[in-house]
Scaffold this motif. Sequence first.
Motif, PDB file in Angstrom:
ATOM      1  N   MET A   1     -11.420  10.334   2.582  1.00  0.00           N
ATOM      2  CA  MET A   1     -10.802  10.644   1.318  1.00  0.00           C
ATOM      3  C   MET A   1     -10.259   9.388   0.686  1.00  0.00           C
ATOM      4  N   THR A   2     -11.129   8.542   0.292  1.00  0.00           N
ATOM      5  CA  THR A   2     -10.690   7.358  -0.439  1.00  0.00           C
ATOM      6  C   THR A   2     -11.303   7.443  -1.823  1.00  0.00           C
ATOM      7  N   PHE A   3     -10.561   7.215  -2.842  1.00  0.00           N
ATOM      8  CA  PHE A   3     -11.077   7.475  -4.173  1.00  0.00           C
ATOM      9  C   PHE A   3     -10.732   6.354  -5.123  1.00  0.00           C
ATOM     10  N   PHE A   4     -11.661   6.013  -6.003  1.00  0.00           N
ATOM     11  CA  PHE A   4     -11.342   4.904  -6.876  1.00  0.00           C
ATOM     12  C   PHE A   4     -11.453   5.344  -8.321  1.00  0.00           C
ATOM     13  N   PHE A   5     -10.979   4.448  -9.217  1.00  0.00           N
ATOM     14  CA  PHE A   5     -10.862   4.830 -10.609  1.00  0.00           C
ATOM     15  C   PHE A   5     -11.717   3.983 -11.523  1.00  0.00           C
ATOM     16  N   PRO A   6     -12.957   4.321 -11.763  1.00  0.00           N
ATOM     17  CA  PRO A   6     -13.659   3.639 -12.825  1.00  0.00           C
ATOM     18  C   PRO A   6     -13.306   4.263 -14.163  1.00  0.00           C
ATOM     19  N   PHE A   7     -13.992   3.840 -15.212  1.00  0.00           N
ATOM     20  CA  PHE A   7     -13.838   4.487 -16.503  1.00  0.00           C
ATOM     21  C   PHE A   7     -14.420   5.891 -16.427  1.00  0.00           C
ATOM     22  N   THR A  36       0.520  25.864  -7.165  1.00  0.00           N
ATOM     23  CA  THR A  36       1.192  25.078  -6.141  1.00  0.00           C
ATOM     24  C   THR A  36       1.476  25.936  -4.916  1.00  0.00           C
ATOM     25  N   GLN A  37       1.191  25.391  -3.749  1.00  0.00           N
ATOM     26  CA  GLN A  37       1.477  26.070  -2.505  1.00  0.00           C
ATOM     27  C   GLN A  37       2.767  25.499  -1.931  1.00  0.00           C
ATOM     28  N   THR A  38       3.453  26.314  -1.152  1.00  0.00           N
ATOM     29  CA  THR A  38       4.730  25.867  -0.608  1.00  0.00           C
ATOM     30  C   THR A  38       4.561  25.054   0.661  1.00  0.00           C
ATOM     31  N   GLU A  39       3.400  25.128   1.315  1.00  0.00           N
ATOM     32  CA  GLU A  39       3.239  24.348   2.542  1.00  0.00           C
ATOM     33  C   GLU A  39       2.995  22.874   2.226  1.00  0.00           C
ATOM     34  N   PRO A  40       3.392  21.992   3.139  1.00  0.00           N
ATOM     35  CA  PRO A  40       3.178  20.561   2.926  1.00  0.00           C
ATOM     36  C   PRO A  40       1.740  20.163   3.218  1.00  0.00           C
ATOM     37  N   ILE A  41       1.393  18.964   2.793  1.00  0.00           N
ATOM     38  CA  ILE A  41       0.031  18.464   2.960  1.00  0.00           C
ATOM     39  C   ILE A  41      -0.400  18.483   4.419  1.00  0.00           C
ATOM     40  N   ARG A  42       0.487  18.108   5.327  1.00  0.00           N
ATOM     41  CA  ARG A  42       0.089  18.015   6.732  1.00  0.00           C
ATOM     42  C   ARG A  42      -0.401  19.340   7.289  1.00  0.00           C
ATOM     43  N   GLN A  43      -0.020  20.463   6.660  1.00  0.00           N
ATOM     44  CA  GLN A  43      -0.427  21.766   7.158  1.00  0.00           C
ATOM     45  C   GLN A  43      -1.766  22.233   6.607  1.00  0.00           C
ATOM     46  N   VAL A  44      -2.296  21.567   5.574  1.00  0.00           N
ATOM     47  CA  VAL A  44      -3.593  21.978   5.025  1.00  0.00           C
ATOM     48  C   VAL A  44      -4.721  21.057   5.486  1.00  0.00           C
ATOM     49  N   ILE A  45      -4.381  20.035   6.258  1.00  0.00           N
ATOM     50  CA  ILE A  45      -5.386  19.154   6.851  1.00  0.00           C
ATOM     51  C   ILE A  45      -5.697  19.675   8.250  1.00  0.00           C
ATOM     52  N   GLY A  46      -6.972  19.845   8.531  1.00  0.00           N
ATOM     53  CA  GLY A  46      -7.382  20.390   9.815  1.00  0.00           C
ATOM     54  C   GLY A  46      -7.207  19.403  10.953  1.00  0.00           C
ATOM     55  N   HIS A 196      -3.641  15.536 -11.671  1.00  0.00           N
ATOM     56  CA  HIS A 196      -4.480  16.413 -12.477  1.00  0.00           C
ATOM     57  C   HIS A 196      -5.960  16.002 -12.467  1.00  0.00           C
ATOM     58  N   THR A 197      -6.391  15.318 -11.429  1.00  0.00           N
ATOM     59  CA  THR A 197      -7.799  14.952 -11.326  1.00  0.00           C
ATOM     60  C   THR A 197      -8.654  16.204 -11.178  1.00  0.00           C
ATOM     61  N   PRO A 198      -9.631  16.428 -12.055  1.00  0.00           N
ATOM     62  CA  PRO A 198     -10.484  17.614 -11.950  1.00  0.00           C
ATOM     63  C   PRO A 198     -11.354  17.573 -10.695  1.00  0.00           C
ATOM     64  N   GLU A 199     -11.768  18.732 -10.242  1.00  0.00           N
ATOM     65  CA  GLU A 199     -12.575  18.827  -9.023  1.00  0.00           C
ATOM     66  C   GLU A 199     -13.865  18.020  -9.144  1.00  0.00           C
ATOM     67  N   ALA A 200     -14.505  18.061 -10.308  1.00  0.00           N
ATOM     68  CA  ALA A 200     -15.753  17.308 -10.477  1.00  0.00           C
ATOM     69  C   ALA A 200     -15.541  15.828 -10.253  1.00  0.00           C
ATOM     70  N   GLN A 201     -14.399  15.324 -10.671  1.00  0.00           N
ATOM     71  CA  GLN A 201     -14.112  13.909 -10.466  1.00  0.00           C
ATOM     72  C   GLN A 201     -13.768  13.614  -9.014  1.00  0.00           C
ATOM     73  N   VAL A 202     -13.053  14.531  -8.371  1.00  0.00           N
ATOM     74  CA  VAL A 202     -12.750  14.349  -6.952  1.00  0.00           C
ATOM     75  C   VAL A 202     -14.045  14.169  -6.171  1.00  0.00           C
ATOM     76  N   ARG A 224      -8.990  17.347   0.321  1.00  0.00           N
ATOM     77  CA  ARG A 224      -8.365  16.701  -0.841  1.00  0.00           C
ATOM     78  C   ARG A 224      -7.991  17.740  -1.895  1.00  0.00           C
ATOM     79  N   LEU A 225      -8.871  18.722  -2.132  1.00  0.00           N
ATOM     80  CA  LEU A 225      -8.580  19.766  -3.110  1.00  0.00           C
ATOM     81  C   LEU A 225      -7.440  20.659  -2.638  1.00  0.00           C
ATOM     82  N   ARG A 226      -7.369  20.917  -1.342  1.00  0.00           N
ATOM     83  CA  ARG A 226      -6.247  21.690  -0.805  1.00  0.00           C
ATOM     84  C   ARG A 226      -4.936  20.931  -0.969  1.00  0.00           C
ATOM     85  N   MET A 227      -4.981  19.619  -0.734  1.00  0.00           N
ATOM     86  CA  MET A 227      -3.785  18.791  -0.853  1.00  0.00           C
ATOM     87  C   MET A 227      -3.192  18.874  -2.248  1.00  0.00           C
ATOM     88  N   MET A 228      -4.050  18.951  -3.251  1.00  0.00           N
ATOM     89  CA  MET A 228      -3.582  18.951  -4.630  1.00  0.00           C
ATOM     90  C   MET A 228      -2.729  20.171  -4.953  1.00  0.00           C
TER      91      MET A 228
END
Length: 328
Positions: A1-7, A36-46, A196-202, A224-228
């Motif tokens: 899950m590494t993501f970069f930002f082009p135009f 928004t979910q109430t659980e933290p990120i660490r709980q949605v990563i397998g 607010h990165t859209p799924e298509a961009q993710v 990554r989508l769960r984390m959002m």
Amino acid sequence: MTFFFPFPMKHPTLHLLPALILLLLTASFPAMSLPTQTEPIRQVIGPYGFPEHRVALADSLEIAYVDAGKGSSTLIFIHGLSSYVRAWERTLPELSRSSRCLALDLPGYGKSSKGHYPGTMEFYAEVIHLFIQRLHLRNVTLVGHSMGGQIAVTLALKYPDDAQKLVLTSPAGFETFTAPEREQLRAFYTVASIEHTPEAQVRANHKYNFFRMPPAVDLWITERLRMMQCDDFGLYALTVVRSMAGMLDGPIFERLPQVQQPTLVVFGAEDFLIPNRALHPQLTTAQVAAAGVARLPHAQQVLLPEAGHFAHYEQAAEFNKLVAAFVK
């Protein structure tokens, strides 16, 4: 899950962010709104697939890490910007056969604690120094990918006794930027744009990291989508923004001659992120790699064919063989 930002996607060749980021700007897609979910990120990563542990380095700073294998050598794996332990899932099984391997989530990332961390290279180097001390680790080789490579060099310079050797895969910091370029890069993304990165961009962002994206990366995208949707995703986004600023504010290129540890430098020949295609169209990945290696007193360089920014992942068999021989 590494993501970069082009135009935006209609201009796919204009990359104004350095070769380490992974989130596209949102201009070419409608914003994605998720509950928004109430659980933290660490709980949605397998599960990471290896024994998982946690260690407190300060009152509000807890590091999650995996610990696998045994041996006289200890390898510490440091992920890149916007990434996590899963980036090493094709490396740990093989290298843990002959060495003790520990891969950690940096503060603010993955399953580690979230907070208002500074995100500087010095901060992350200090965290890993404390990690080494707390676990009483010896005979350490630091293995850093992208931003993790810049952190590894920063640590090796500040605490030379912590690391016997360095492995830098697609390291940040070999490509240099002028002050105006740094300000350009710094201005192109915010916490809000990450939130607010859209799924298509993710999905597109992940592809930019590979020559041919492996099917296994679909899990990274799903997580990554769960984390959002998590209630601490804003702190994660803040960590990414501050980490990017930390890379720009903590250059290592001029300091490379001071690195005394034997160093293995590995790049993917088809790295789409290094060099920055918009700011440095005249440069090639091979030139950036060679410029950094030339400044290191005890370094060897390998350029892996048919591999992108995640060279250690796409060409795992060859990368693992190189590291095992280098450590041995």
